[in-house]
Design a protein around this motif. Structure first.
Motif, PDB file in Angstrom:
ATOM      1  N   GLU A  21       0.846  -1.188   0.000  1.00 42.01           N
ATOM      2  CA  GLU A  21       0.000   0.000   0.000  1.00 42.01           C
ATOM      3  C   GLU A  21       0.883   1.241   0.000  1.00 42.01           C
ATOM      4  N   GLY A  22       0.563   2.188  -0.866  1.00 41.09           N
ATOM      5  CA  GLY A  22       1.310   3.441  -0.929  1.00 41.09           C
ATOM      6  C   GLY A  22       2.476   3.442  -1.899  1.00 41.09           C
ATOM      7  N   ASP A  23       2.876   2.267  -2.419  1.00 38.98           N
ATOM      8  CA  ASP A  23       3.935   2.244  -3.433  1.00 38.98           C
ATOM      9  C   ASP A  23       3.503   3.117  -4.607  1.00 38.98           C
ATOM     10  N   VAL A  24       4.450   3.872  -5.139  1.00 34.85           N
ATOM     11  CA  VAL A  24       4.185   4.672  -6.334  1.00 34.85           C
ATOM     12  C   VAL A  24       4.920   4.018  -7.494  1.00 34.85           C
ATOM     13  N   LEU A  25       4.199   3.793  -8.583  1.00 33.09           N
ATOM     14  CA  LEU A  25       4.742   3.108  -9.747  1.00 33.09           C
ATOM     15  C   LEU A  25       4.759   4.038 -10.949  1.00 33.09           C
ATOM     16  N   VAL A  26       5.854   3.998 -11.717  1.00 36.50           N
ATOM     17  CA  VAL A  26       5.907   4.695 -13.000  1.00 36.50           C
ATOM     18  C   VAL A  26       5.479   3.682 -14.053  1.00 36.50           C
ATOM     19  N   VAL A  27       4.465   4.035 -14.817  1.00 39.08           N
ATOM     20  CA  VAL A  27       3.901   3.145 -15.824  1.00 39.08           C
ATOM     21  C   VAL A  27       4.134   3.769 -17.199  1.00 39.08           C
ATOM     22  N   ASP A  28       4.717   2.990 -18.105  1.00 38.21           N
ATOM     23  CA  ASP A  28       4.959   3.459 -19.474  1.00 38.21           C
ATOM     24  C   ASP A  28       3.905   2.840 -20.384  1.00 38.21           C
ATOM     25  N   GLU A  29       3.001   3.680 -20.880  1.00 35.35           N
ATOM     26  CA  GLU A  29       1.918   3.161 -21.719  1.00 35.35           C
ATOM     27  C   GLU A  29       2.372   2.831 -23.131  1.00 35.35           C
ATOM     28  N   SER A  30       3.613   3.188 -23.482  1.00 34.61           N
ATOM     29  CA  SER A  30       4.109   2.871 -24.820  1.00 34.61           C
ATOM     30  C   SER A  30       4.998   1.626 -24.836  1.00 34.61           C
ATOM     31  N   ALA A  31       5.336   1.087 -23.666  1.00 33.91           N
ATOM     32  CA  ALA A  31       6.198  -0.098 -23.592  1.00 33.91           C
ATOM     33  C   ALA A  31       5.421  -1.345 -24.003  1.00 33.91           C
ATOM     34  N   PRO A  32       6.051  -2.235 -24.751  1.00 32.55           N
ATOM     35  CA  PRO A  32       5.364  -3.470 -25.135  1.00 32.55           C
ATOM     36  C   PRO A  32       5.236  -4.406 -23.929  1.00 32.55           C
ATOM     37  N   LEU A  33       4.151  -5.124 -23.855  1.00 39.12           N
ATOM     38  CA  LEU A  33       3.913  -6.080 -22.784  1.00 39.12           C
ATOM     39  C   LEU A  33       4.689  -7.359 -23.075  1.00 39.12           C
ATOM     40  N   CYS A  34       5.556  -7.763 -22.148  1.00 38.53           N
ATOM     41  CA  CYS A  34       6.382  -8.957 -22.314  1.00 38.53           C
ATOM     42  C   CYS A  34       6.124  -9.938 -21.181  1.00 38.53           C
ATOM     43  N   HIS A  35       6.636 -11.150 -21.335  1.00 36.61           N
ATOM     44  CA  HIS A  35       6.496 -12.183 -20.313  1.00 36.61           C
ATOM     45  C   HIS A  35       7.160 -11.714 -19.019  1.00 36.61           C
ATOM     46  N   GLY A  36       6.447 -11.852 -17.908  1.00 40.60           N
ATOM     47  CA  GLY A  36       7.001 -11.511 -16.608  1.00 40.60           C
ATOM     48  C   GLY A  36       6.852 -10.059 -16.208  1.00 40.60           C
ATOM     49  N   ASP A  37       6.249  -9.244 -17.064  1.00 42.84           N
ATOM     50  CA  ASP A  37       6.069  -7.827 -16.732  1.00 42.84           C
ATOM     51  C   ASP A  37       5.000  -7.628 -15.678  1.00 42.84           C
ATOM     52  N   LEU A  38       5.143  -6.548 -14.946  1.00 37.13           N
ATOM     53  CA  LEU A  38       4.103  -6.049 -14.061  1.00 37.13           C
ATOM     54  C   LEU A  38       3.363  -5.007 -14.888  1.00 37.13           C
ATOM     55  N   ALA A  39       2.056  -5.190 -15.073  1.00 42.01           N
ATOM     56  CA  ALA A  39       1.311  -4.347 -15.999  1.00 42.01           C
ATOM     57  C   ALA A  39       0.048  -3.795 -15.355  1.00 42.01           C
ATOM     58  N   VAL A  40      -0.374  -2.644 -15.851  1.00 41.31           N
ATOM     59  CA  VAL A  40      -1.633  -2.033 -15.426  1.00 41.31           C
ATOM     60  C   VAL A  40      -2.654  -2.265 -16.528  1.00 41.31           C
ATOM     61  N   LEU A  41      -3.807  -2.803 -16.130  1.00 38.37           N
ATOM     62  CA  LEU A  41      -4.917  -3.013 -17.053  1.00 38.37           C
ATOM     63  C   LEU A  41      -6.152  -2.329 -16.481  1.00 38.37           C
ATOM     64  N   GLU A  42      -7.048  -1.922 -17.370  1.00 38.51           N
ATOM     65  CA  GLU A  42      -8.323  -1.387 -16.932  1.00 38.51           C
ATOM     66  C   GLU A  42      -9.347  -2.519 -16.980  1.00 38.51           C
ATOM     67  N   VAL A  43      -9.867  -2.864 -15.805  1.00 36.15           N
ATOM     68  CA  VAL A  43     -10.841  -3.941 -15.673  1.00 36.15           C
ATOM     69  C   VAL A  43     -12.016  -3.400 -14.861  1.00 36.15           C
ATOM     70  N   GLU A  44     -13.194  -3.526 -15.414  1.00 35.06           N
ATOM     71  CA  GLU A  44     -14.406  -3.038 -14.751  1.00 35.06           C
ATOM     72  C   GLU A  44     -14.263  -1.578 -14.332  1.00 35.06           C
ATOM     73  N   ARG A  45     -13.702  -0.770 -15.238  1.00 32.48           N
ATOM     74  CA  ARG A  45     -13.537   0.674 -15.065  1.00 32.48           C
ATOM     75  C   ARG A  45     -12.602   1.051 -13.921  1.00 32.48           C
ATOM     76  N   GLN A  46     -11.724   0.120 -13.525  1.00 28.45           N
ATOM     77  CA  GLN A  46     -10.719   0.376 -12.503  1.00 28.45           C
ATOM     78  C   GLN A  46      -9.349   0.008 -13.052  1.00 28.45           C
ATOM     79  N   LEU A  47      -8.320   0.765 -12.653  1.00 31.56           N
ATOM     80  CA  LEU A  47      -6.952   0.395 -12.987  1.00 31.56           C
ATOM     81  C   LEU A  47      -6.507  -0.645 -11.969  1.00 31.56           C
ATOM     82  N   ARG A  48      -5.991  -1.783 -12.496  1.00 39.47           N
ATOM     83  CA  ARG A  48      -5.568  -2.867 -11.629  1.00 39.47           C
ATOM     84  C   ARG A  48      -4.218  -3.401 -12.078  1.00 39.47           C
TER      85      ARG A  48
END
Length: 116
Positions: A47-74
């Motif tokens: 809780e409270g971790d701040v993450l830098v997310v690159d929306e232009s980076a390709p999704l690869c095996h083993g990545d930690l990724a942000v997806l929008e599911v049910e109108r929430q970022l997860r």
């Protein structure tokens, strides 16, 4: 695990997640999210971790990724299966094949708050 959008990642801000990166290290397509309280304080992602997310980076095996599911970022771990990505929600929860339209970016940097 839900994350909350904080805004664009701009070098020179006081957030430690961004201040350690130079202007050449941050894509203009990067933004910040904060991990929600459902993460707790004992896991790899807290809780409270701040993450830098690159929306232009390709999704690869083993990545930690942000997806929008049910109108929430997860937050999800990605696993490559053939030409598809199977994602598993951090902290348990949903598992599914990721749809390209739901993908919001790859985590490229993390900052954990100081815990007293």
């Amino acid at each position: 695990m839900r994350v909350n959008y904080l805004g664009p990642a701009i070098p020179g801000l006081t957030n430690p997640c961004v201040s350690t990166l130079g202007i050449k290290d941050i894509s203009p397509r990067c933004y910040l999210v904060e991990v929600s309280d459902e993460a707790g304080i004992d896991g790899e992602i807290m809780e409270g971790d701040v993450l830098v997310v690159d929306e232009s980076a390709p999704l690869c095996h083993g990545d930690l990724a942000v997806l929008e599911v049910e109108r929430q970022l997860r937050l999800f771990y990605s696993h490559r299966i053939g030409g598809s990505h199977y994602v598993m929600e951090v902290g348990g929860g949903d598992e599914m094949f990721a749809k390209v339209k739901d993908f919001r970016g790859v985590v490229v940097q993390r900052s954990t708050p100081n815990v007293a």
